[in-house]
Design a protein around this motif. Structure first.
Motif, PDB file in Angstrom:
ATOM      1  N   SER A  84       8.971   1.932  -8.275  1.00 18.06           N
ATOM      2  CA  SER A  84       9.344   1.382  -7.166  1.00 18.06           C
ATOM      3  C   SER A  84       8.354   1.166  -5.983  1.00 18.06           C
ATOM      4  O   SER A  84       8.086   0.159  -5.321  1.00 18.06           O
ATOM      5  CB  SER A  84      10.545   1.691  -6.469  1.00 18.06           C
ATOM      6  N   SER A  85       7.401   2.087  -5.994  1.00 19.11           N
ATOM      7  CA  SER A  85       6.085   2.227  -5.031  1.00 19.11           C
ATOM      8  C   SER A  85       5.140   1.209  -5.658  1.00 19.11           C
ATOM      9  O   SER A  85       4.108   1.010  -4.651  1.00 19.11           O
ATOM     10  CB  SER A  85       5.547   3.517  -4.760  1.00 19.11           C
ATOM     11  N   ALA A  86       5.259   0.904  -6.772  1.00 20.19           N
ATOM     12  CA  ALA A  86       4.036  -0.070  -7.109  1.00 20.19           C
ATOM     13  C   ALA A  86       4.135  -1.562  -6.700  1.00 20.19           C
ATOM     14  O   ALA A  86       3.329  -2.128  -7.161  1.00 20.19           O
ATOM     15  CB  ALA A  86       4.022   0.244  -8.558  1.00 20.19           C
ATOM     16  N   ILE A  87       5.279  -1.941  -6.080  1.00 18.46           N
ATOM     17  CA  ILE A  87       5.394  -3.144  -5.805  1.00 18.46           C
ATOM     18  C   ILE A  87       4.271  -3.290  -4.719  1.00 18.46           C
ATOM     19  O   ILE A  87       4.243  -2.764  -3.824  1.00 18.46           O
ATOM     20  CB  ILE A  87       6.772  -3.439  -5.141  1.00 18.46           C
ATOM     21  N   SER A  88       3.602  -4.493  -4.528  1.00 17.81           N
ATOM     22  CA  SER A  88       2.536  -4.615  -3.674  1.00 17.81           C
ATOM     23  C   SER A  88       2.766  -5.282  -2.581  1.00 17.81           C
ATOM     24  O   SER A  88       2.797  -5.048  -1.380  1.00 17.81           O
ATOM     25  CB  SER A  88       1.470  -5.754  -4.393  1.00 17.81           C
ATOM     26  N   THR A  89       3.849  -6.420  -2.754  1.00 17.41           N
ATOM     27  CA  THR A  89       4.384  -7.111  -1.637  1.00 17.41           C
ATOM     28  C   THR A  89       5.773  -8.018  -2.164  1.00 17.41           C
ATOM     29  O   THR A  89       5.791  -8.076  -3.427  1.00 17.41           O
ATOM     30  CB  THR A  89       3.331  -8.012  -0.869  1.00 17.41           C
ATOM     31  N   SER A  90       6.424  -8.308  -1.098  1.00 18.32           N
ATOM     32  CA  SER A  90       7.388  -9.179  -1.328  1.00 18.32           C
ATOM     33  C   SER A  90       7.570 -10.283  -0.096  1.00 18.32           C
ATOM     34  O   SER A  90       7.130  -9.920   0.863  1.00 18.32           O
ATOM     35  CB  SER A  90       8.823  -8.626  -1.492  1.00 18.32           C
ATOM     36  N   ALA A  91       8.126 -11.522  -0.405  1.00 16.75           N
ATOM     37  CA  ALA A  91       8.438 -12.488   0.530  1.00 16.75           C
ATOM     38  C   ALA A  91       9.829 -13.127   0.327  1.00 16.75           C
ATOM     39  O   ALA A  91       9.911 -13.234  -0.964  1.00 16.75           O
ATOM     40  CB  ALA A  91       7.160 -13.438   0.727  1.00 16.75           C
ATOM     41  N   ARG A 135       3.581 -21.814  -2.286  1.00 18.68           N
ATOM     42  CA  ARG A 135       1.972 -22.190  -1.935  1.00 18.68           C
ATOM     43  C   ARG A 135       1.349 -21.137  -1.058  1.00 18.68           C
ATOM     44  O   ARG A 135       0.333 -20.764  -1.475  1.00 18.68           O
ATOM     45  CB  ARG A 135       1.790 -23.444  -1.648  1.00 18.68           C
ATOM     46  N   SER A 136       2.141 -21.076  -0.022  1.00 20.13           N
ATOM     47  CA  SER A 136       1.640 -20.049   1.124  1.00 20.13           C
ATOM     48  C   SER A 136       1.435 -18.464   0.722  1.00 20.13           C
ATOM     49  O   SER A 136       0.544 -18.057   1.030  1.00 20.13           O
ATOM     50  CB  SER A 136       2.459 -20.440   2.429  1.00 20.13           C
ATOM     51  N   THR A 137       2.696 -18.157   0.189  1.00 16.06           N
ATOM     52  CA  THR A 137       2.679 -16.857  -0.273  1.00 16.06           C
ATOM     53  C   THR A 137       1.902 -16.694  -1.284  1.00 16.06           C
ATOM     54  O   THR A 137       0.953 -15.650  -1.446  1.00 16.06           O
ATOM     55  CB  THR A 137       4.262 -16.643  -0.612  1.00 16.06           C
ATOM     56  N   LEU A 138       1.629 -17.520  -2.537  1.00 13.46           N
ATOM     57  CA  LEU A 138       0.539 -17.132  -3.222  1.00 13.46           C
ATOM     58  C   LEU A 138      -0.642 -17.103  -3.014  1.00 13.46           C
ATOM     59  O   LEU A 138      -1.489 -16.331  -3.416  1.00 13.46           O
ATOM     60  CB  LEU A 138       0.746 -18.121  -4.699  1.00 13.46           C
ATOM     61  N   GLY A 139      -0.976 -17.932  -1.908  1.00  8.54           N
ATOM     62  CA  GLY A 139      -2.475 -18.134  -1.311  1.00  8.54           C
ATOM     63  C   GLY A 139      -2.744 -16.769  -0.591  1.00  8.54           C
ATOM     64  O   GLY A 139      -3.852 -16.414  -0.973  1.00  8.54           O
ATOM     65  N   GLN A 140      -1.581 -16.259   0.037  1.00  8.79           N
ATOM     66  CA  GLN A 140      -1.631 -14.774   0.793  1.00  8.79           C
ATOM     67  C   GLN A 140      -2.144 -13.874  -0.154  1.00  8.79           C
ATOM     68  O   GLN A 140      -2.968 -12.781  -0.046  1.00  8.79           O
ATOM     69  CB  GLN A 140      -0.685 -14.677   1.649  1.00  8.79           C
ATOM     70  N   TRP A 141      -1.496 -13.912  -1.370  1.00 11.12           N
ATOM     71  CA  TRP A 141      -1.618 -13.093  -2.514  1.00 11.12           C
ATOM     72  C   TRP A 141      -2.843 -13.145  -3.357  1.00 11.12           C
ATOM     73  O   TRP A 141      -3.082 -12.409  -4.267  1.00 11.12           O
ATOM     74  CB  TRP A 141      -0.499 -12.722  -3.170  1.00 11.12           C
ATOM     75  N   ASN A 142      -3.718 -14.255  -3.081  1.00 11.01           N
ATOM     76  CA  ASN A 142      -4.755 -14.635  -3.935  1.00 11.01           C
ATOM     77  C   ASN A 142      -4.427 -14.857  -5.608  1.00 11.01           C
ATOM     78  O   ASN A 142      -5.060 -14.639  -6.502  1.00 11.01           O
ATOM     79  CB  ASN A 142      -5.818 -13.275  -3.891  1.00 11.01           C
ATOM     80  N   LEU A 143      -3.231 -15.609  -5.618  1.00  6.66           N
ATOM     81  CA  LEU A 143      -2.916 -15.991  -6.942  1.00  6.66           C
ATOM     82  C   LEU A 143      -2.682 -17.669  -6.732  1.00  6.66           C
ATOM     83  O   LEU A 143      -1.811 -18.015  -7.504  1.00  6.66           O
ATOM     84  CB  LEU A 143      -1.407 -15.333  -7.086  1.00  6.66           C
TER      85      LEU A 143
END
Length: 164
Positions: free
Chosen positions: A21-28, A47-55
């Motif tokens: 569970s500590s391997a989660i990078s982030t969530s929104a 779009r905004s979230t994936l942009g922040q995550w460089n995806l």
């Protein structure tokens, strides 16, 4: 095909290295109003979230899946008389995006306890292809009912992330 019940999360790990569970990078997470316009809101949030995550390169596939899942929630989980502008009803419809190093999960929570059902669309039909598209564009998808005092369900879709 989608799965249900207590084994719903097993496809998230099948064929992938185990993670803790500590391997989660982030969530929104984003709350959505009970109107079909919420589909556009969900796409903008994605779009905004994936942009922040460089995806950014995953946007088209993820946005298509998010659109289908949110549309299904609006169409089947929200009573028609609660989808009008000005209503005081705010159902717990929420889009969650969770990113690990090797995968991305999109999940939509809604107040219906009914399972999602894949349609059988004819060549000229405008409806009935949503879950087929979700299955085609993701590595796995499924759903599970909410437990405890929460009512409704979560429908999720998994994407494997490209290696850097």
């Amino acid at each position: 095909m989608g799965t249900e019940g207590s084994t719903v999360l097993s496809p998230l790990w099948r064929g992938l290295p185990p993670i803790d569970s500590s391997a989660i990078s982030t969530s929104a997470s984003c709350g959505l109003p009970p109107r079909f316009e919420a589909v556009g809101t969900a796409r903008k949030f994605t779009r905004s979230t994936l942009g922040q995550w460089n995806l950014n390169g995953l946007f088209d596939e993820v946005a298509l899946v998010v659109s289908e899942l949110v549309t299904n929630s609006m169409r089947y989980a929200i009573p028609a008389d609660h989808r009008s502008v000005g209503t005081e009803y705010e159902p717990p419809v929420r889009l969650h995006l969770l990113r690990w190093t090797s995968r991305l999960v999109c999940a939509v929570r809604d107040p219906s306890e009914a399972s999602p059902v894949a349609g059988e669309a004819g060549a000229g039909d405008e409806c009935g292809r949503g879950l087929f598209l979700v299955e085609q564009f993701t590595d796995a998808w499924g759903w599970h009912p909410l437990a405890g005092a929460l009512h409704g369900k979560v429908v999720w879709a998994l994407f494997r992330l490209p290696r850097d």
